[in-house]
Design an enzyme around this catalytic site. Structure first.
Site, PDB file in Angstrom:
ATOM      1  N   HIS A   1      -4.872  -2.440   1.693  1.00 37.54           N
ATOM      2  CA  HIS A   1      -4.432  -1.237   1.726  1.00 37.54           C
ATOM      3  C   HIS A   1      -2.808  -1.154   1.668  1.00 37.54           C
ATOM      4  CE1 HIS A   1      -8.191   1.197   2.732  1.00 37.54           C
ATOM      5  NE2 HIS A   1      -8.477  -0.079   3.382  1.00 37.54           N
TER       6      HIS A   1
ATOM      7  N   CYS B   1      -8.884  -1.243  -2.219  1.00 39.19           N
ATOM      8  CA  CYS B   1      -9.870  -1.500  -1.247  1.00 39.19           C
ATOM      9  C   CYS B   1     -11.230  -1.373  -1.978  1.00 39.19           C
ATOM     10  CB  CYS B   1      -9.792  -0.703   0.004  1.00 39.19           C
ATOM     11  SG  CYS B   1     -10.997  -1.285   1.379  1.00 39.19           S
TER      12      CYS B   1
ATOM     13  N   GLU C   1      -1.035   1.512   1.135  1.00 43.32           N
ATOM     14  CA  GLU C   1      -0.443   2.721   1.959  1.00 43.32           C
ATOM     15  C   GLU C   1      -0.243   2.443   3.349  1.00 43.32           C
ATOM     16  OE1 GLU C   1      -4.860   3.153   2.284  1.00 43.32           O
ATOM     17  OE2 GLU C   1      -3.495   2.242   0.820  1.00 43.32           O
TER      18      GLU C   1
END
Length: 213
Positions: free
Chosen positions: A193, A84, A195
């Site tokens: 992202h 990001c 994650e």
């Protein structure tokens, strides 16, 4: 062989989610550290560089933590994963905050989605927030086992525009077709992202941990 993965902490990233995701896909014996200490970053085997927030605030936080040189040195010398804002601040300049100078590692700039974002008669909301497809533009070890046009999770109003199109490893359409992944040598950086991107995101991070430069 066990390895150390450093997650850079400059106060502007979703550190718990990132470090938890890295730890989830790490091999037994691997060590995940969250740190703002340059020596620990530079001694790690791999580096993850997350980030969120506004460009100028991120740059100020990086400077306040005395991490400018450590980030650039790590991005030149070892497997390095930007996430990001950890992608955006690698560029030269952002239009955000009436203009902000960035780390300057990758020639190019960061620009905002147009406010009059209309597709098929519908206004697209800014920021882009949610799942979108990533089209793999070039082969890369980190794409292994990830289907073409897999969906990843985005939250952003700005996107990168590199001067060298050959660095674009993935693109995404949100009214405009933009570079959502850049890759060069030992560096791989995503606008989305991983994650927060379920199985595809975890596979990407697992591939990063197994990436032999």
């Amino acid at each position: 062989m066990s390895k150390t993965i450093a997650v850079i902490d400059y106060g502007m990233g979703n550190l718990r989610s990132v470090s938890k995701a890295v730890g989830h896909v790490a091999d037994a014996g691997d060590r995940v550290i969250v740190t703002d200490e340059p020596d620990k970053i530079l001694s790690a085997d791999r580096v993850v560089f997350p980030g969120q927030g506004a460009a100028r605030d991120c740059m100020a936080a990086i400077s306040d933590h005395h991490l400018n040189k450590a980030v650039l040195d790590a991005a030149h010398s070892k497997p390095f994963f930007g996430i990001c804002m950890g992608l955006q601040v690698l560029m030269q300049f952002s239009e955000e905050n009436d203009g902000a100078d960035l780390l300057g590692l990758i020639p190019g700039h960061v620009t905002r989605f147009p406010d009059d974002h209309v597709v098929e008669g519908q206004h697209l909301k800014i920021p882009q927030m949610g799942w979108n497809r990533v089209h793999q533009e070039s082969a890369h070890p980190l794409w292994e086992g990830i289907d073409q046009d897999s969906r990843f999770y985005f939250v952003h109003s700005y996107y990168v525009v590199p001067e060298d199109d050959s660095l674009v490893a993935g693109t995404t359409d949100y009214g405009v077709n933009f570079a959502s992944v850049l890759a060069r040598d030992n560096l791989f950086a995503t606008q989305f992202h991983p994650e927060k991107s379920a199985d595809a995101g975890l596979r990407l991070m697992k591939n990063f941990l197994n990436w032999n430069i």
